[in-house]
Structures are given as structure tokens and as C-alpha cells.
Design an enzyme around this catalytic site. Structure first.
Site, PDB file in Angstrom:
ATOM      1  N   GLU A 297       0.834  -1.220   0.000  1.00 30.68           N
ATOM      2  CA  GLU A 297       0.000   0.000   0.000  1.00 30.68           C
ATOM      3  C   GLU A 297       0.868   1.270   0.000  1.00 30.68           C
ATOM      4  O   GLU A 297       0.627   2.221   0.743  1.00 30.68           O
ATOM      5  CB  GLU A 297      -0.969   0.015   1.178  1.00 30.68           C
ATOM      6  CG  GLU A 297      -2.096  -0.983   1.045  1.00 30.68           C
ATOM      7  CD  GLU A 297      -3.269  -0.727   1.989  1.00 30.68           C
ATOM      8  OE1 GLU A 297      -3.445   0.424   2.443  1.00 30.68           O
ATOM      9  OE2 GLU A 297      -3.997  -1.691   2.282  1.00 30.68           O
ATOM     10  N   ASP A 450       0.879  -8.706   2.981  1.00 32.36           N
ATOM     11  CA  ASP A 450      -0.430  -8.698   3.642  1.00 32.36           C
ATOM     12  C   ASP A 450      -1.278  -9.731   2.910  1.00 32.36           C
ATOM     13  O   ASP A 450      -1.700  -9.508   1.774  1.00 32.36           O
ATOM     14  CB  ASP A 450      -1.048  -7.296   3.546  1.00 32.36           C
ATOM     15  CG  ASP A 450      -2.434  -7.209   4.167  1.00 32.36           C
ATOM     16  OD1 ASP A 450      -2.991  -8.265   4.557  1.00 32.36           O
ATOM     17  OD2 ASP A 450      -2.984  -6.101   4.243  1.00 32.36           O
ATOM     18  N   ASN A 452      -4.200 -10.904   3.998  1.00 34.16           N
ATOM     19  CA  ASN A 452      -5.609 -10.776   4.359  1.00 34.16           C
ATOM     20  C   ASN A 452      -6.182 -12.125   4.799  1.00 34.16           C
ATOM     21  O   ASN A 452      -7.316 -12.471   4.477  1.00 34.16           O
ATOM     22  CB  ASN A 452      -6.418 -10.193   3.194  1.00 34.16           C
ATOM     23  CG  ASN A 452      -6.363  -8.676   3.175  1.00 34.16           C
ATOM     24  OD1 ASN A 452      -6.656  -8.025   4.175  1.00 34.16           O
ATOM     25  ND2 ASN A 452      -5.973  -8.111   2.047  1.00 34.16           N
TER      26      ASN A 452
END
Length: 559
Positions: A297, A450, A452
Site C-alpha cells: 500500500e 499482507d 488478508n
């Protein structure tokens, strides 16, 4: 009926293909005898397949309705009917445009001399002129930090061709011009001033109407950064590692695109601002003295204008890839140039890789093609895998370290999509591993990011156990005749901490650094903040935590 001074003489006709609509937009400012001044923006929308006649009649209806409203508002009892007449013509040959002509055909004809007249006002029609559909400024503006629109969407034009003019004002009444580029850096003299940006959208041949946006708040000083809890973690990373040990960090630093004041309502806007958070992120990362760190991100603007040069000056080389090569946030990998040499760097997009119909992904087709909704969801995602291949010398041996960085699809109900993305990642990494191992080289693979996915998820099970049987419940809505498997013996280098993501909506472990068992050894895991330390805050981010995630920091040794 005379036009008021300064009346606009330009109308804009555009086609919005995705909506199958055409729009004609112009400003009307005219004095009507016995009635008053009619001043409004006229926006007429029809289907692209409707006729010119339909569009013009719609305009007439709208204006007649506005006149009735004006008469009612001013309590005018005159029964005089105002005739509204309008027709399009080609001014070059002075002939009317056929009323039965389809709007889409008119636009595609690329006529450059279309005009119309209404109440003796003449308008030249510009077809598909650039248009600012959305423009926003950051909620917080800090002195000495560059500002650019936090949201900017230009239709039929582009940012590079467009014009930008910046102004400042203490009272929003008197404005002083201060800049004319796409970015502006407020100075100390701008503190306590509002900022206004005027954008004139352009393309190579056309100019659209200007749009302006004014900041909600005045420019402020950032002040000194506070003492932060992550500085306790720095006590474990005061020195850089040597020999065949190296420090590795994985960190989702929270893109500015996803900073929502409603989601993070517990955090004041000044601490959500990217210019504030990026200072904390840089301070945190610098204190880890890591040899390699992978980020998720990462905002395109923040990387190019800040992180890249900042860490370059600290002897790091870095690579950045937008998500799907399109979305302006993505993956970044930084490495210490003294300890590692770059061999290769690139990115693959899972949906794109699948669409190429490569044989090594053939095993997934049975699953994906058996469920239309699954395939549609999988193919829409821009999820990527960033690959950085590094070389180092250990005991005079060439060692290749393949660093894979990813951020899997987030949706809670998309576990199977994440499994498929993970399977593609391991297949791709296996091919790379074989390629670099050909000449007897030592090759090590690290997969981080990440995911998730919590430690009880199917993704975690697949990565750590190396396989998934066909009767796993994740496949219940597909026709799966195979067992998914991969060639690696992965383990989570940081284990499964209670929290790597901590907000008021979700608190749990989503981030991992997977290493190969027996090929790499964990020397030290930098402790995470304790549960009661995080419980002090309603959620992350906040004044002292720059992201909603926590950094994973581990010391590794190559066996």
C-alpha cells in the site's frame, strides 16, 4: 432579449460510453422581459442512441420548467408564454443538423463547427471536451510539504496536459496567486491561509471548463514528531547485522487512498494526513536498520517524491510497482546495496498471468472455469506479486535470495480467490527457483506481505502444509478434481502474533514473512507491542502509529 454581460458562449457535448449516455451542458444567463433574469446551468442528458430532436426537446422542457419556477417564485401573474426555440446547425455550411440524427453518430462525426442559438445567445458546441469529474484537496495542509489533489479524475483529458493555478487567502474572499504547477508547497508564510486550486482540464487539442476546489482547513505547521511506541522495538535493532545474517521487514503502511475519516473516525485528520504519517513511517523504518524491507500500500506519489530518495541517501536501492500497473498504490522493495546486489526485479498480475493461458497454470482452469462468479471475481482483481532477486556472497558461494512481496485480495468472502492467487504465486516462485538453481547455486525464497488471511485460514494452511485436498470446504462451489500443492516447506518467521492489524472494525493477524524450513533460520523476532499497549488506543492509525498494520521485523540466517 439581450444577453447579460459576460455570458458564456461555449456548450459541451459529451458521451459517457459506460453509461450509454450523452450530455449537453451550458450556462444560460438571460433577461426575460416582465419575468426577470434566468440564470442557471443547463444539463441535458439523453441516451447515446436517442436523436438530436430528443435532446433539444429535453432542453426546451427544462428551460420552460425553470421559467415557470421563476414566475412562481417572484409571484408574476403574466400569462405571456415565452417561446423557447433551439436547433443545432453546422456553422461551416450554415445548414441545420438533421433532427433524426443519432447523438452517438453526431459525436463520432467529429464536427468542429456545431452551434446553436437560444434567446438570441449563440453557443459553439465543443464535443468531448476534457472535464474534471472529481477533484479534492487533502483535509490537512502542512507548511513545507507539497500538496497535490488527493482525488483528481479528468475525463477526455489528462493531468500532464492540464493547467493548474494555486491561490491562498485568509478569508476566502481575497485570493492571491501562488503557483501554477500540478503541485504546490505551502511555505511558512502560508500558515493560517486557505488554499484554492483551479484546474483547467486539457488534452492535446481541446480545453474544458475550469473547476476549482477550496481547502476545508487552513495551512498549519506540523511541529515536532512525538515519541512513538515503535521506538521500543528499535531497542532490538540498534545495529546492522553481519556475515550470513540479515534483517527483514514486511509492512503494510496504509495507502492514502484508503484513509477514510469515517473508518478511522477515532483519529484526528491531522494525524491521518499522508505528510504526517510518512514522517512516522520513515522514522520507524530507519530505526530497524534492516537489510531488506518490503512494503505494501505504498502511494505512487509518496514513493517517488519521498521514500525513494530518502532511503537512497541511506544506501538502499529500491523498486516500486503500482498495483496491476494501474492503481496508484502498490508494492515496494528496498535493500541495502552494501550487502546485496540486484539480479532482477519485476511484477506479475495474477489475473493477467492466468489470461495468458500458460501451461504451468493449466491445473487451475478446472477450478476457475467451473464457477462463473468465481472467475469474474478473480479476473477483476489487480492483485500482484512483486519479485526482487538479490545476490550475496556467503563463504565465497553465490547465494540468490528471491524476495516475493504481495497484498492479496481483501474481501472477507473471497477466501478461494486468495487461495488461487497464492497457488499462482507458489507456482511462479517454483519456476524461478528452478531457473536460478540450474548451475548449482544456493537459492532461498521469501514470500511476504499482507495476505488478508488469519492463521486459521485456508491460505495459511496451504502455505505451511504445502497442499490442499480436493474435499477442502473452500472448493465446495467448484468442480475441483485436483489437490493443490506447492514445492516449498514454508513456515511463518514471526509465527502468528495476536495482532498485525488493529482497528475498531478488525483486530487480528493478516501479515506474514514465510521462509523455507531448514534452509533459513530465525535468529530473532523483534517483539510486537503487547496487547495492553495497543488497547490504550481505540485503533490504529493514530498520533503515534502511522498505519493500521504493524511492521513484521525478523533477523534471518541463511543455512
Amino acid at each position: 432579449m439581450e444577453a447579460l454581460p459576460g455570458r458564456p458562449g461555449t456548450a459541451y457535448l459529451r458521451e459517457f460510453e459506460l453509461k450509454n449516455q450523452c450530455e449537453l451542458l451550458f450556462n444560460l444567463n438571460v433577461e426575460l422581459p416582465k419575468i426577470g433574469v434566468l440564470q442557471e446551468e443547463v444539463r441535458a442528458v439523453r441516451r447515446s442512441t436517442d436523436t438530436v430532436e430528443s435532446l433539444l426537446q429535453h432542453i426546451v422542457n427544462k428551460i420552460e420548467h425553470s421559467i415557470k419556477k421563476l414566475k412562481k417564485q417572484d409571484q408574476i401573474k403574466s400569462d405571456d408564454e415565452v417561446q423557447v426555440n433551439i436547433s443545432l446547425k453546422n456553422a461551416l455550411i450554415q445548414k441545420p443538423i438533421k433532427s433524426k440524427m443519432i447523438l452517438k453518430n453526431l459525436i463520432n462525426s467529429k464536427m468542429t463547427n456545431v452551434e446553436f442559438e437560444i434567446f438570441d445567445q449563440r453557443y459553439m458546441v465543443v464535443i468531448n471536451a476534457p472535464l474534471v469529474k472529481e477533484i479534492k484537496l487533502p483535509q490537512v495542509l502542512y507548511a513545507n510539504y507539497e500538496v497535490q489533489p488527493s482525488r483528481l479524475y479528468i475525463l477526455f483529458g489528462d493531468k500532464n496536459s492540464s493547467k493548474f493555478i494555486w491561490f491562498k487567502s485568509k478569508d476566502k474572499a481575497t485570493w492571491t496567486k501562488v503557483g501554477n504547477t500540478s503541485r504546490y508547497k505551502p511555505s511558512d508564510e502560508d500558515v493560517d491561509h486557505y488554499i484554492k486550486l483551479v484546474c483547467v482540464p486539457c488534452c492535446s487539442v481541446l480545453t474544458g471548463p475550469a473547476t476549482e476546489v477550496v481547502s476545508d482547513c487552513k495551512v498549519v505547521e506540523m511541529g515536532d514528531l512525538p515519541m512513538c511506541p515503535f521506538e521500543k522495538r528499535h531497542e532490538f535493532t540498534t545495529t546492522q547485522l553481519t556475515d550470513n545474517c540479515f534483517r527483514f521487514v514486511s509492512y503494510n503502511i496504509l495507502s492514502n487512498r484508503y484513509v477514510d475519516n469515517e473508518q478511522f473516525s477515532y483519529c484526528p485528520p491531522r494525524f491521518l494526513a499522508i505528510d504526517y504519517r510518512k514522517q512516522l513511517i520513515a522514522k520507524e523504518l530507519s530505526g530497524y536498520n534492516s537489510d531488506i524491507f518490503c512494503l505494501q500500500e505504498v502511494d505512487n506519489f509518496a514513493y517517488n517524491s519521498y521514500y525513494k530518495d530518502l532511503f537512497k541517501n541511506k544506501n538502499y536501492q529500491s523498486f516500486y510497482h503500482k498495483k496491476g500497473n494501474k492503481i496508484p498504490e502498490g508494492l515496494a522493495c528496498f535493500f541495502n546495496k552494501t550487502r546485496f546486489k540486484k539480479v532482477d526485479e519485476h511484477q506479475i498480475i495474477f489475473s493477467q498471468e492466468y489470461s495468458y493461458k500458460k501451461n504451468h497454470y493449466k491445473y487451475l482452469r478446472t477450478i476457475i472455469e467451473s464457477n462463473t462468479l468465481l472467475k469474474d471475481c478473480f479476473m477483476k482483481q489487480m492483485t500482484s506479486l512483486q519479485i526482487t532477486v538479490l545476490n550475496t556472497k556467503i563463504s565465497n558461494k553465490n547465494v540468490f535470495v528471491i524476495v516475493a512481496n504481495t497484498h492479496l485480495y481483501y474481501h472477507p468472502d473471497a477466501e478461494l480467490v486468495r487461495v488461487l492467487q497464492t497457488s499462482m504465486a507458489t507456482t511462479y516462485l517454483s519456476l524461478l527457483h528452478k531457473g536460478y538453481s540450474k548451475d548449482g547455486n544456493t537459492v532461498r525464497v521469501i514470500l511476504c506481505g499482507d495476505f488478508n488471511s488469519v492463521p486459521t485460514s485456508t491460505v495459511y494452511e496451504f502455505l505451511t502444509k504445502g497442499k490442499l485436498s480436493r474435499d477442502n470446504q473452500v472448493f465446495e462451489k467448484t468442480v475441483n478434481n485436483i489437490n493443490l500443492k506447492h514445492d516449498f516447506q514454508f513456515e511463518s518467521a514471526c509465527g502468528s502474533p495476536t495482532y498485525t492489524n488493529f482497528t475498531n472494525d478488525f483486530r487480528g493477524c493478516l501479515d506474514y514473512i514465510f521462509i523455507e524450513k531448514n534452509k533459513m533460520r530465525v535468529c530473532n523476532v523483534v517483539p510486537f507491542p503487547k496487547d495492553d499497549e495497543l488497547a490504550v488506543y481505540e485503533g490504529l492509525p493514530n498520533e503515534v502509529y502511522p498505519s493500521d498494520h504493524l511492521a513484521l521485523v525478523v533477523d534471518l540466517k541463511i543455512n
